[in-house]
Design a protein around this motif. Structure first.
Motif, PDB file in Angstrom:
ATOM      1  N   ILE A 165     -11.237  15.741   1.105  1.00  0.00           N
ATOM      2  CA  ILE A 165     -10.410  15.180   0.043  1.00  0.00           C
ATOM      3  C   ILE A 165      -8.945  15.617   0.127  1.00  0.00           C
ATOM      4  O   ILE A 165      -8.041  14.863  -0.232  1.00  0.00           O
ATOM      5  N   ALA A 166      -8.710  16.819   0.657  1.00  0.00           N
ATOM      6  CA  ALA A 166      -7.337  17.316   0.740  1.00  0.00           C
ATOM      7  C   ALA A 166      -6.486  16.536   1.743  1.00  0.00           C
ATOM      8  O   ALA A 166      -5.258  16.628   1.727  1.00  0.00           O
ATOM      9  N   ASP A 167      -7.150  15.738   2.602  1.00  0.00           N
ATOM     10  CA  ASP A 167      -6.412  14.988   3.628  1.00  0.00           C
ATOM     11  C   ASP A 167      -6.363  13.495   3.353  1.00  0.00           C
ATOM     12  O   ASP A 167      -5.771  12.743   4.128  1.00  0.00           O
ATOM     13  N   LEU A 168      -6.994  13.046   2.252  1.00  0.00           N
ATOM     14  CA  LEU A 168      -7.167  11.620   2.013  1.00  0.00           C
ATOM     15  C   LEU A 168      -6.398  11.138   0.785  1.00  0.00           C
ATOM     16  O   LEU A 168      -5.960  11.937  -0.040  1.00  0.00           O
ATOM     17  N   VAL A 169      -6.256   9.813   0.693  1.00  0.00           N
ATOM     18  CA  VAL A 169      -5.758   9.161  -0.525  1.00  0.00           C
ATOM     19  C   VAL A 169      -6.974   8.546  -1.207  1.00  0.00           C
ATOM     20  O   VAL A 169      -7.709   7.765  -0.581  1.00  0.00           O
TER      21      VAL A 169
ATOM     22  N   MET B 206      -4.758   7.649  -8.972  1.00  0.00           N
ATOM     23  CA  MET B 206      -4.772   7.843  -7.520  1.00  0.00           C
ATOM     24  C   MET B 206      -4.500   9.298  -7.181  1.00  0.00           C
ATOM     25  O   MET B 206      -3.732   9.972  -7.861  1.00  0.00           O
ATOM     26  N   LEU B 207      -5.142   9.774  -6.134  1.00  0.00           N
ATOM     27  CA  LEU B 207      -4.902  11.126  -5.642  1.00  0.00           C
ATOM     28  C   LEU B 207      -4.356  11.043  -4.221  1.00  0.00           C
ATOM     29  O   LEU B 207      -4.955  10.403  -3.365  1.00  0.00           O
ATOM     30  N   VAL B 208      -3.228  11.679  -3.976  1.00  0.00           N
ATOM     31  CA  VAL B 208      -2.703  11.824  -2.617  1.00  0.00           C
ATOM     32  C   VAL B 208      -3.013  13.254  -2.192  1.00  0.00           C
ATOM     33  O   VAL B 208      -2.304  14.197  -2.561  1.00  0.00           O
ATOM     34  N   GLY B 209      -4.082  13.418  -1.450  1.00  0.00           N
ATOM     35  CA  GLY B 209      -4.620  14.740  -1.137  1.00  0.00           C
ATOM     36  C   GLY B 209      -3.626  15.738  -0.587  1.00  0.00           C
ATOM     37  O   GLY B 209      -3.529  16.871  -1.094  1.00  0.00           O
TER      38      GLY B 209
END
Length: 470
Positions: A358-362, A374-377
């Motif tokens: 998750i830390a590398d993904l949108v 939205m999350l920008v990891g």
């Protein structure tokens, strides 16, 4: 390293930008800064604003405008336009199919639950075909670029795509301030969009129309809507009436508009009101924004509604993940424009991958828009990652995830000269008896250094988009 659309790695301007770069190199930076302030004053006097609801300060704001244009070559545009047209035609075929025989579901290419359990799917549209068989009259397809010849579709906007007024005002402002650049650079026109929009809408008059010139109107939720400027702007530019639900009523099987001469029939309604609020007798009974009974008139062939009710299902980001299959199913061809790789969190294996990375993904809500939900990891805090992980575990089907793309950059004007910022592009498409794609569209730019979020509601700005003649 992000792809720079203007400059090569060795510091030379790329071919589409050469004429502009030569001109820019001869300019006094302080005069360009002054021009930028002039542009802001033009926008302020014109009243080009938007509102961000849900914030403590929801007052009307100017969308920041950058005076350095984005330049696209004629060859690049032809490739983009071919892919956009293919995609729009496939979307329209998909909508027609799911509201009729659902062949794509029977073929196992799209899960039935994704259609039937989708809030944007309208059973009221089953078995009904809009005039001309067109569901998506106006489409805004969001495109991102990651390399020399690498373009991806980020999302489809087939419900009520916004922003075209900014495209038009950006162009008018640039032509007013830098007329010499347009002569020198052979920039393709977008100024005739309002006339083409009216022509396109009039082409799809309802079966019950018997006159020579269909009456077109724009339906707005009213002055408190965040896009009201655009509604009034387009109505004015098309030379048609801007109406609210209270101006309309159903009389003798027609939707009629209150005028000084009494009630007069409307043939085509470009609605900027969401499905839920369109008809209180069919959808939300508490809606005061729509027209009681309009769906009965629509299904009886008495009016054309653009875009058709029920098109919102094609904006769903879970449906988006199936677009390669949808394009191939209806066109028999591989997509000319690729999707961004997408993990559907409703699928256990995909969910496990997303939670682990998750830390590398949108991560996006399937019904989300405007950069919300939205999350920008890579830019998220530990607390934000933990909160989003909990949301994913609670409602996995509500989310999709994508890699964090290295979006291309174009220059913006800053105090010290120009600096690269990330962008996307929303070309606008008109569908009637043919497909018309405006050459260019709205370039949205992340004004904050390093930011990937371009939405105006999240601090982004816009710039003029130049497609060059060959």
């Amino acid at each position: 390293m992000a792809f720079d659309e203007m400059m090569t790695a060795d510091g030379a301007p790329r071919e589409p930008y050469k004429d502009y770069y030569d001109w820019y190199s001869q300019q006094d930076p302080s005069l360009l800064i002054a021009k930028s302030r002039d542009a802001e004053n033009i926008f302020r006097k014109t009243g080009i604003t938007f509102a961000v609801y849900g914030h403590a300060d929801s007052s009307e704001k100017l969308i920041p405008f950058d005076i350095v244009p984005r330049v696209i070559s004629g060859g690049e545009w032809r490739k983009l336009a071919a892919g956009i047209e293919q995609r729009v035609l496939a979307l329209n075929a998909f909508l027609k199919d799911i509201y009729h025989k659902q062949e794509i579901v029977k073929a196992g290419r799209v899960p039935r639950r994704l259609i039937e359990e989708n809030d944007a799917f309208l059973p009221q549209m089953m078995g009904f075909e809009p005039p001309g068989g067109v569901y998506t009259h106006i489409v805004g397809t969001d495109i991102v670029r990651t390399g020399e010849d690498q373009f991806y579709v980020l999302e489809d906007n087939a419900r009520t795509p916004s922003g075209v007024s900014y495209m038009l005002e950006n162009r008018e402002t640039m032509m007013q301030m830098f007329p010499e650049l347009f002569y020198k650079n052979r920039v393709r026109r977008v100024e005739d969009y309002p006339q083409l929009l009216r022509q396109s809408l009039a082409t799809l008059a309802p079966p019950g129309f018997s006159g020579t010139r269909p009456r077109v109107a724009v339906l707005t939720p009213g002055i408190y809507n965040s896009a009201y400027y655009e509604h009034s702007f387009l109505a004015d530019m098309m030379g048609v009436e801007l109406v609210e639900g209270s101006d309309l009523r159903v009389i003798d099987g027609k939707v009629k508009m209150r005028t000084t001469r009494g009630y007069e029939a409307i043939d085509v309604l470009y609605r900027r009101v969401d499905d839920d609020f369109l008809d209180p007798l069919t959808f939300r009974p508490d809606s005061a924004l729509g027209v009681p009974g309009i769906m009965d008139v629509y299904r009886a062939g008495g009016i054309t509604i653009a875009n058709a009710p029920g098109t919102g299902i094609s904006d769903d980001k879970a449906i988006y993940s199936y677009m390669p299959e949808i394009v191939e199913f209806y066109t028999g061809q591989k997509p000319l424009l690729e999707n961004v790789p997408t993990w559907r969190c409703s699928e256990p294996e995909s969910l496990a991958y997303v939670l682990d990375n998750i830390a590398d993904l949108v991560v996006k809500e399937v019904h989300g828009s405007g950069g919300y939900g939205m999350l920008v990891g890579p830019t998220a805090s530990k607390k934000e990652l933990e909160d989003f992980t909990a949301k994913l575990r609670a409602r996995p089907a509500n989310y999709i995830a994508q890699p964090t793309l290295s979006l291309s950059t174009v220059p913006i004007l800053v105090k010290k000269g120009i600096a690269p910022r990330h962008v996307d592009l929303r070309p606008y498409v008109l569908v009637s008896d043919r497909v018309r794609i405006m050459p260019g569209g709205l370039t949205r730019v992340a004004l904050k250094e390093g930011s990937l979020v371009v939405n105006s509601s999240q601090g982004g700005g816009t710039k003029d988009t130049w497609v060059l003649e060959d």
